[in-house]
Scaffold this motif. Structure first.
Motif, mmCIF file in Angstrom:
data_model
loop_
_atom_site.group_PDB
_atom_site.id
_atom_site.type_symbol
_atom_site.label_atom_id
_atom_site.label_comp_id
_atom_site.label_asym_id
_atom_site.label_seq_id
_atom_site.Cartn_x
_atom_site.Cartn_y
_atom_site.Cartn_z
ATOM 1 N N ALA A 134 8.117 -2.924 3.092
ATOM 2 C CA ALA A 134 7.348 -1.765 3.245
ATOM 3 C C ALA A 134 5.966 -2.199 3.624
ATOM 4 N N ILE A 135 5.119 -3.201 2.946
ATOM 5 C CA ILE A 135 3.905 -3.591 3.486
ATOM 6 C C ILE A 135 3.792 -4.170 4.991
ATOM 7 N N VAL A 136 4.729 -4.959 5.407
ATOM 8 C CA VAL A 136 4.912 -5.590 6.558
ATOM 9 C C VAL A 136 4.985 -4.558 7.492
ATOM 10 N N THR A 137 5.963 -3.588 7.317
ATOM 11 C CA THR A 137 5.934 -2.614 8.387
ATOM 12 C C THR A 137 4.809 -1.727 8.468
ATOM 13 N N PHE A 138 4.053 -1.519 7.410
ATOM 14 C CA PHE A 138 2.704 -0.935 7.688
ATOM 15 C C PHE A 138 1.806 -1.651 8.432
ATOM 16 N N GLN A 139 1.778 -2.806 8.120
ATOM 17 C CA GLN A 139 0.693 -3.670 8.962
ATOM 18 C C GLN A 139 1.055 -3.676 10.253
ATOM 19 N N ASN A 140 2.480 -3.898 10.639
ATOM 20 C CA ASN A 140 2.848 -4.031 11.963
ATOM 21 C C ASN A 140 2.768 -2.895 12.644
ATOM 22 N N SER A 141 2.822 -1.835 11.966
ATOM 23 C CA SER A 141 2.558 -0.395 12.724
ATOM 24 C C SER A 141 1.363 -0.083 13.374
ATOM 25 N N LEU A 142 0.312 -0.518 12.906
ATOM 26 C CA LEU A 142 -1.015 -0.185 13.253
ATOM 27 C C LEU A 142 -1.220 -0.270 14.431
ATOM 28 N N LYS A 143 -1.702 0.889 15.242
ATOM 29 C CA LYS A 143 -2.218 0.592 16.697
ATOM 30 C C LYS A 143 -2.986 2.170 16.977
#
Length: 388
Positions: A181-190
């Motif tokens: 979940a954390i990795v997805t949160f980080q990779n989604s930020l744009k």
């Protein structure tokens, strides 16, 4: 019976763990009841019911569902009749006594207590938790005016704080999903993506990886990072704004959650405050070891805040006991002057959230396992500030 047959039996029963695991927990709680010189314990907190029986207490959201524990007797569940079959299906308790309407609760509960010879005995109630209203307690007193009421809020948490191997396995599985979940949160930020879109991406990824689900305690961008426990909205992040998330994967009802912060670009205020949060968190984790008190861990962290000089940035405790669900009122808490002693096998959410002068919140956390050697960090994602 083979291992596969035993596993299938557990799945068919509806309870997350073998009945022997719940028997162990109940036995340890009953031993604590006797040490407290009580004759019985009424467990009414939903998380405690789930810990002791497997049943999550959903049917008791507006009426009490007491589990009556008496040394030397079979555990007895008093539940509303509407939910009786669900309690049979999703708990390990065989002795279930139903009541039909709210007005019947105290009478039926009193009859069970009387049948067990507790009319004039000392009975523990979870007075400092959710699940028991003052009116419920008064109604029971009316039925049994001779009982001696004791506050037993801390009995179940004192046992559930120390995890068995099956529980630790569930916590580790939960942490695996939390990291996804954390990795997805980080990779989604744009730039332009909304909170609600990132939340959906997190849930989709956990489901894709075979997770049972996530508890999203908060997910906020920009100005909305001022909101504690803020739910995701259709609010987009812009360049050089902060973002925060608090999330935990779910495994057999257990949740190992963490708090993480990020910046889309650069933000000097967030970066400075987060640097302090990291130092405070690492100080707290270094203080976590068997024999230390919860208050000592809190004091170590606050000493660093005092030395920094930004005294008002920390406005909450430094962490708390974790396990089933997220946390409980009345459970072990890393707060000032707490005398609770840390023991190997405890899992804690060590959490540092700091406030800027303008009200923004930024922070970081770790799930830690207390071991003989100190604190073992369970997460695989760094607690440093993420730059997207």
């Amino acid at each position: 019976m083979s291992i596969m047959d035993r596993e299938q039996a557990v799945l068919d029963s509806g309870i997350p763990f073998p009945k022997s695991e719940y028997d162990r927990r109940q036995t340890e709680v009953l031993e604590a009841v006797e040490r407290a010189e009580l004759d019985a314990l009424l467990v009414t907190t939903h998380t405690h019911l789930q810990y002791l029986t497997g049943y999550d207490g959903k049917g008791g959201y507006f009426r009490p569902f007491p589990l009556i524990l008496v040394p030397g007797r079979t555990p007895t569940f008093v539940v509303r009749e509407f939910d009786e079959q669900s309690v049979h299906a999703y708990s390990c308790i065989e002795e279930i006594v139903p009541y039909t309407h709210q007005a019947d609760f105290a009478k039926v509960c009193g009859e069970v207590l009387s049948r067990y010879g507790l009319q004039n005995k000392a009975i523990g109630f979870e007075l400092g938790c959710w699940g028991l209203a003052p009116a419920d307690l008064s109604a029971i007193e009316t039925q049994l005016p001779g009982i001696r009421i004791a506050d037993a809020t801390r009995i179940v948490p004192s046992i559930s704080a120390v995890k068995g191997e099956l529980e630790l396995e569930a916590m580790r599985d939960s942490m695996t999903m939390t990291d996804r979940a954390i990795v997805t949160f980080q990779n989604s930020l744009k730039a332009g993506i909304t909170e609600i879109e990132v939340a959906a991406a997190i849930r989709d990824e956990v489901e894709r990886c075979g997770g049972e689900g996530v508890l999203l305690n908060s997910l906020n961008f920009g100005e909305r990072t001022k909101l504690p426990h803020g739910e995701p909205r259709r609010h987009a992040i812009r360049k050089d704004e902060p973002a925060t998330v608090e999330v935990g994967g779910i495994r057999k009802g257990y949740i190992a959650g963490v708090f993480r912060s990020a910046v889309l670009g650069r933000n000097a205020g967030t970066e400075s405050l987060h640097s302090l949060a990291e130092e405070v968190l690492e100080t707290a984790i270094a203080a976590i070891k068997p024999g230390a008190t919860a208050g000592e861990v809190n004091a170590a962290a606050r000493k660093l805040i005092d030395r920094d000089g930004r005294h008002r940035v920390l406005r909450s405790r430094i962490g708390y006991q974790t396990g089933i669900n997220w946390s409980d009122r009345g459970a072990l808490s890393l707060e000032p002057d707490s005398s609770d002693v840390l023991k190997p096998g405890m899992t804690l959410h060590a959490l540092v959230i700091l406030y800027s002068e303008s009200g923004y919140m930024v922070g970081t956390s770790e799930q830690v396992l207390v071991t003989d050697l100190g604190a073992d960090i369970m997460s695989g994602t760094p607690h440093t500030l993420f730059h997207a």
